[in-house]
Design a protein around this motif. Structure first.
Motif, PDB file in Angstrom:
ATOM      1  N   ILE A 102      -3.400   9.986 -13.506  1.00  0.00           N
ATOM      2  CA  ILE A 102      -4.046   8.770 -14.006  1.00  0.00           C
ATOM      3  C   ILE A 102      -5.242   8.463 -13.128  1.00  0.00           C
ATOM      4  CG2 ILE A 102      -3.752   6.297 -14.431  1.00  0.00           C
ATOM      5  CD1 ILE A 102      -0.783   6.805 -14.846  1.00  0.00           C
ATOM      6  N   MET A 103      -6.355   8.174 -13.761  1.00  0.00           N
ATOM      7  CA  MET A 103      -7.589   7.877 -13.029  1.00  0.00           C
ATOM      8  C   MET A 103      -7.951   6.411 -13.187  1.00  0.00           C
ATOM      9  SD  MET A 103     -11.340   9.537 -13.722  1.00  0.00           S
ATOM     10  CE  MET A 103     -12.822   8.591 -13.359  1.00  0.00           C
ATOM     11  N   VAL A 104      -8.317   5.769 -12.081  1.00  0.00           N
ATOM     12  CA  VAL A 104      -8.791   4.387 -12.106  1.00  0.00           C
ATOM     13  C   VAL A 104     -10.157   4.339 -11.417  1.00  0.00           C
ATOM     14  CG1 VAL A 104      -6.490   3.385 -12.161  1.00  0.00           C
ATOM     15  CG2 VAL A 104      -7.586   3.829  -9.948  1.00  0.00           C
ATOM     16  N   MET A 105     -10.890   3.280 -11.670  1.00  0.00           N
ATOM     17  CA  MET A 105     -12.187   3.117 -11.030  1.00  0.00           C
ATOM     18  C   MET A 105     -11.988   2.725  -9.562  1.00  0.00           C
ATOM     19  SD  MET A 105     -14.015   3.902 -13.584  1.00  0.00           S
ATOM     20  CE  MET A 105     -12.647   4.813 -14.303  1.00  0.00           C
ATOM     21  N   PRO A 106     -12.933   3.059  -8.684  1.00  0.00           N
ATOM     22  CA  PRO A 106     -12.768   2.740  -7.257  1.00  0.00           C
ATOM     23  C   PRO A 106     -12.440   1.279  -6.980  1.00  0.00           C
ATOM     24  CG  PRO A 106     -14.606   4.242  -7.553  1.00  0.00           C
ATOM     25  CD  PRO A 106     -14.136   3.863  -8.937  1.00  0.00           C
ATOM     26  N   GLY A 107     -13.043   0.363  -7.724  1.00  0.00           N
ATOM     27  CA  GLY A 107     -12.779  -1.053  -7.495  1.00  0.00           C
ATOM     28  C   GLY A 107     -11.446  -1.525  -8.043  1.00  0.00           C
ATOM     29  N   GLU A 108     -10.728  -0.637  -8.754  1.00  0.00           N
ATOM     30  CA  GLU A 108      -9.462  -1.009  -9.365  1.00  0.00           C
ATOM     31  C   GLU A 108      -8.255  -0.457  -8.621  1.00  0.00           C
ATOM     32  OE1 GLU A 108     -11.037  -1.056 -14.033  1.00  0.00           O
ATOM     33  OE2 GLU A 108      -9.985   0.699 -13.224  1.00  0.00           O
ATOM     34  N   ALA A 109      -8.494   0.377  -7.607  1.00  0.00           N
ATOM     35  CA  ALA A 109      -7.397   1.102  -6.967  1.00  0.00           C
ATOM     36  C   ALA A 109      -6.342   0.160  -6.383  1.00  0.00           C
ATOM     37  CB  ALA A 109      -7.952   2.024  -5.882  1.00  0.00           C
ATOM     38  N   GLU A 110      -6.767  -0.855  -5.647  1.00  0.00           N
ATOM     39  CA  GLU A 110      -5.799  -1.753  -5.018  1.00  0.00           C
ATOM     40  C   GLU A 110      -4.963  -2.488  -6.062  1.00  0.00           C
ATOM     41  OE1 GLU A 110      -7.433  -4.365  -2.152  1.00  0.00           O
ATOM     42  OE2 GLU A 110      -8.282  -2.777  -0.896  1.00  0.00           O
ATOM     43  N   ARG A 111      -5.618  -2.939  -7.147  1.00  0.00           N
ATOM     44  CA  ARG A 111      -4.873  -3.645  -8.195  1.00  0.00           C
ATOM     45  C   ARG A 111      -3.890  -2.709  -8.900  1.00  0.00           C
ATOM     46  NH1 ARG A 111      -9.020  -5.760 -12.096  1.00  0.00           N
ATOM     47  NH2 ARG A 111     -10.516  -4.482 -10.930  1.00  0.00           N
ATOM     48  N   ALA A 112      -4.310  -1.451  -9.103  1.00  0.00           N
ATOM     49  CA  ALA A 112      -3.428  -0.492  -9.756  1.00  0.00           C
ATOM     50  C   ALA A 112      -2.202  -0.204  -8.904  1.00  0.00           C
ATOM     51  CB  ALA A 112      -4.197   0.805 -10.032  1.00  0.00           C
ATOM     52  N   ILE A 113      -2.401  -0.016  -7.600  1.00  0.00           N
ATOM     53  CA  ILE A 113      -1.275   0.247  -6.702  1.00  0.00           C
ATOM     54  C   ILE A 113      -0.348  -0.964  -6.640  1.00  0.00           C
ATOM     55  CG2 ILE A 113      -0.640   0.678  -4.299  1.00  0.00           C
ATOM     56  CD1 ILE A 113      -3.212   2.333  -4.050  1.00  0.00           C
ATOM     57  N   ALA A 114      -0.928  -2.167  -6.600  1.00  0.00           N
ATOM     58  CA  ALA A 114      -0.112  -3.385  -6.573  1.00  0.00           C
ATOM     59  C   ALA A 114       0.707  -3.527  -7.850  1.00  0.00           C
ATOM     60  CB  ALA A 114      -1.001  -4.610  -6.368  1.00  0.00           C
ATOM     61  N   ALA A 115       0.095  -3.211  -8.996  1.00  0.00           N
ATOM     62  CA  ALA A 115       0.800  -3.314 -10.278  1.00  0.00           C
ATOM     63  C   ALA A 115       1.966  -2.338 -10.330  1.00  0.00           C
ATOM     64  CB  ALA A 115      -0.176  -3.041 -11.425  1.00  0.00           C
ATOM     65  N   LEU A 116       1.756  -1.128  -9.850  1.00  0.00           N
ATOM     66  CA  LEU A 116       2.834  -0.132  -9.847  1.00  0.00           C
ATOM     67  C   LEU A 116       3.903  -0.503  -8.824  1.00  0.00           C
ATOM     68  CD1 LEU A 116       0.672   3.106 -10.215  1.00  0.00           C
ATOM     69  CD2 LEU A 116       2.083   2.009 -11.975  1.00  0.00           C
ATOM     70  N   GLY A 117       3.480  -1.053  -7.696  1.00  0.00           N
ATOM     71  CA  GLY A 117       4.452  -1.512  -6.700  1.00  0.00           C
ATOM     72  C   GLY A 117       5.350  -2.601  -7.237  1.00  0.00           C
ATOM     73  N   ALA A 118       4.811  -3.434  -8.107  1.00  0.00           N
ATOM     74  CA  ALA A 118       5.585  -4.549  -8.660  1.00  0.00           C
ATOM     75  C   ALA A 118       6.688  -4.077  -9.596  1.00  0.00           C
ATOM     76  CB  ALA A 118       4.658  -5.516  -9.401  1.00  0.00           C
ATOM     77  N   ILE A 119       6.591  -2.850 -10.122  1.00  0.00           N
ATOM     78  CA  ILE A 119       7.651  -2.336 -11.006  1.00  0.00           C
ATOM     79  C   ILE A 119       8.458  -1.243 -10.301  1.00  0.00           C
ATOM     80  CG2 ILE A 119       6.524  -2.970 -13.163  1.00  0.00           C
ATOM     81  CD1 ILE A 119       5.554  -0.090 -13.432  1.00  0.00           C
ATOM     82  N   GLY A 120       8.378  -1.219  -8.978  1.00  0.00           N
ATOM     83  CA  GLY A 120       9.294  -0.383  -8.216  1.00  0.00           C
ATOM     84  C   GLY A 120       8.742   0.892  -7.622  1.00  0.00           C
ATOM     85  N   TYR A 121       7.472   1.183  -7.819  1.00  0.00           N
ATOM     86  CA  TYR A 121       6.910   2.411  -7.263  1.00  0.00           C
ATOM     87  C   TYR A 121       6.621   2.252  -5.775  1.00  0.00           C
ATOM     88  CZ  TYR A 121       6.268   4.608 -11.824  1.00  0.00           C
ATOM     89  OH  TYR A 121       6.490   5.185 -13.058  1.00  0.00           O
ATOM     90  N   GLU A 122       6.809   3.351  -5.066  1.00  0.00           N
ATOM     91  CA  GLU A 122       6.468   3.403  -3.648  1.00  0.00           C
ATOM     92  C   GLU A 122       5.524   4.576  -3.410  1.00  0.00           C
ATOM     93  OE1 GLU A 122      10.080   3.708  -1.452  1.00  0.00           O
ATOM     94  OE2 GLU A 122      10.672   1.613  -1.830  1.00  0.00           O
ATOM     95  N   ILE A 123       4.668   4.418  -2.405  1.00  0.00           N
ATOM     96  CA  ILE A 123       3.726   5.499  -2.079  1.00  0.00           C
ATOM     97  C   ILE A 123       4.481   6.629  -1.390  1.00  0.00           C
ATOM     98  CG2 ILE A 123       1.728   6.140  -0.686  1.00  0.00           C
ATOM     99  CD1 ILE A 123       0.636   3.347  -1.109  1.00  0.00           C
ATOM    100  N   TYR A 124       4.409   7.807  -1.999  1.00  0.00           N
ATOM    101  CA  TYR A 124       5.064   8.991  -1.447  1.00  0.00           C
ATOM    102  C   TYR A 124       4.087   9.793  -0.585  1.00  0.00           C
ATOM    103  CZ  TYR A 124       7.265  13.617  -1.340  1.00  0.00           C
ATOM    104  OH  TYR A 124       7.795  14.804  -0.943  1.00  0.00           O
ATOM    105  N   GLU A 125       2.840   9.861  -1.028  1.00  0.00           N
ATOM    106  CA  GLU A 125       1.819  10.615  -0.289  1.00  0.00           C
ATOM    107  C   GLU A 125       0.458  10.056  -0.666  1.00  0.00           C
ATOM    108  OE1 GLU A 125       0.255  15.266   0.230  1.00  0.00           O
ATOM    109  OE2 GLU A 125       2.001  14.801  -1.019  1.00  0.00           O
ATOM    110  N   GLN A 126      -0.485  10.116   0.267  1.00  0.00           N
ATOM    111  CA  GLN A 126      -1.836   9.681  -0.051  1.00  0.00           C
ATOM    112  C   GLN A 126      -2.839  10.466   0.767  1.00  0.00           C
ATOM    113  OE1 GLN A 126      -2.597   5.552   1.049  1.00  0.00           O
ATOM    114  NE2 GLN A 126      -0.959   5.628   2.562  1.00  0.00           N
TER     115      GLN A 126
END
Length: 342
Positions: A102-126
């Motif tokens: 999934i691709m997001v715009m650079p200015g959207e990355a933090e919001r996208a990660i926060a949205a996924l975090g809110a439904i249970g996702y955790e960062i595995y690798e970056q």
């Protein structure tokens, strides 16, 4: 017709190695009466299981999209994720995939990660801070695949200079209750080729990715099909042209796709395709054939160095050996077992 005197165990083994076993369902459906019963049973079972898995991936994708939409993010689906969003339900089980790109715009990355975090996702690798390519891989225990969040199309950025932003080549698509952008079939084909040839180093290593060749064939057979002139218009350099035409040669020769002669007749792509076939048949040739990277080393340096530095640091015509760490990396990858590659 099916070939005669086939060692089916070897065929299944190669299909498993190239991650194309579910795609053999078309062959089984057409020739079931002429194939061994255990072959048909195995392939149908793999296809059925993959269909169930991809149904779960599709549900996971829709949930993630809805969450991101709630934060004002409308992402772009890449590779297999785009296939899930566009393939008919009866074709969903043909492609084997491990994650959702999934691709997001650079200015959207933090919001996208926060949205996924809110439904249970955790960062595995970056990506590390010094990396030239940003990505974050996220997962949840209950899911069958990870989400690979990116900010750019597959492959080096310097290969896309004349194409404009990815969104220029996308159409809005509804995915259940979510909204996404999906690249046109032709642009998806370009991204698949760039992924295989450069992001996965296939052009330098002489690898064949049969799974993506099957996907390119299916894109060409889709309602919209591939626009060969448009695909050629996206090619911005000699290096990119050689890589694209190498992939198209394989597509025409191995899967019978009618690629225009002008896009499969030049010398370097033909040599590269001959290398791919030789390495697939005789893996011991992989290391000696690394010397073929020199065919396009000058093109690579001219394109990459100029794009990244806006100036050429080498005098025109000056040639030199690759750096030692580059040679070591290519040698290591050439002898490694690479999933899905031959």
């Amino acid at each position: 017709m099916p070939p005669v005197d086939v060692e089916w165990t070897s065929v299944i083994g190669l299909a498993n190695q190239t991650l194309t076993t579910p795609a053999l369902i078309d062959f089984v459906d057409q020739f079931a009466s002429e194939l061994p019963e255990d072959v048909c049973t195995y392939i149908r079972q793999i296809h059925r299981r993959n269909s169930l898995r991809n149904d779960r991936l599709a549900g996971q994708l829709e949930e993630a999209i809805i969450a991101m939409n709630g934060q004002g993010v409308t992402p772009v689906l890449l590779k297999g994720a785009a296939t899930l969003a566009t393939a008919p339900d009866e074709r969903r089980g043909v492609r084997l995939m491990s994650d959702l790109d999934i691709m997001v715009m650079p200015g959207e990355a933090e919001r996208a990660i926060a949205a996924l975090g809110a439904i249970g996702y955790e960062i595995y690798e970056q990506a590390s801070p010094e990396s030239s390519r940003w990505y974050v891989e996220l997962n949840r225990p209950q899911d069958v695949g990870t989400i690979d969040l990116q900010q750019a199309a597959p492959g080096p950025a310097y290969l896309y200079p004349g194409n404009g932003h990815t969104l220029n080549h996308c159409a809005p698509v509804l995915l259940g209750r979510g909204s996404v952008y999906v690249p046109t079939p032709t642009y998806r084909a370009l991204q698949l080729i760039m992924h295989d040839q450069f992001e996965d180093y296939g052009y330098w290593l002489g690898d064949l990715d049969l799974r993506h060749l099957v996907e390119l064939r299916d894109l060409n057979n889709s309602v919209e099909g591939l626009d060969w002139k448009e695909l050629a218009s996206h090619v911005s350099s000699e290096l990119m042209k050689n890589a694209v035409e190498t992939q198209l040669l394989a597509l025409a020769a191995l899967l019978g796709v009618e690629v225009p002669h002008s896009m499969r007749s030049r010398l370097i792509p033909r040599l590269q395709f001959m290398r791919q076939l030789m390495q697939a048949r005789f893996p011991s040739t992989r290391v000696p054939f690394l010397a073929m990277t020199f065919l396009d080393l000058r093109n690579y340096r001219r394109e990459a160095v100029t794009r990244y530095t806006q100036t050429s640091v080498r005098r025109p015509g000056l040639w030199s050996m690759p750096r030692a760490d580059t040679l070591q990396f290519l040698l290591r990858e050439a002898i490694a077992v690479r999933v899905g590659k031959v």
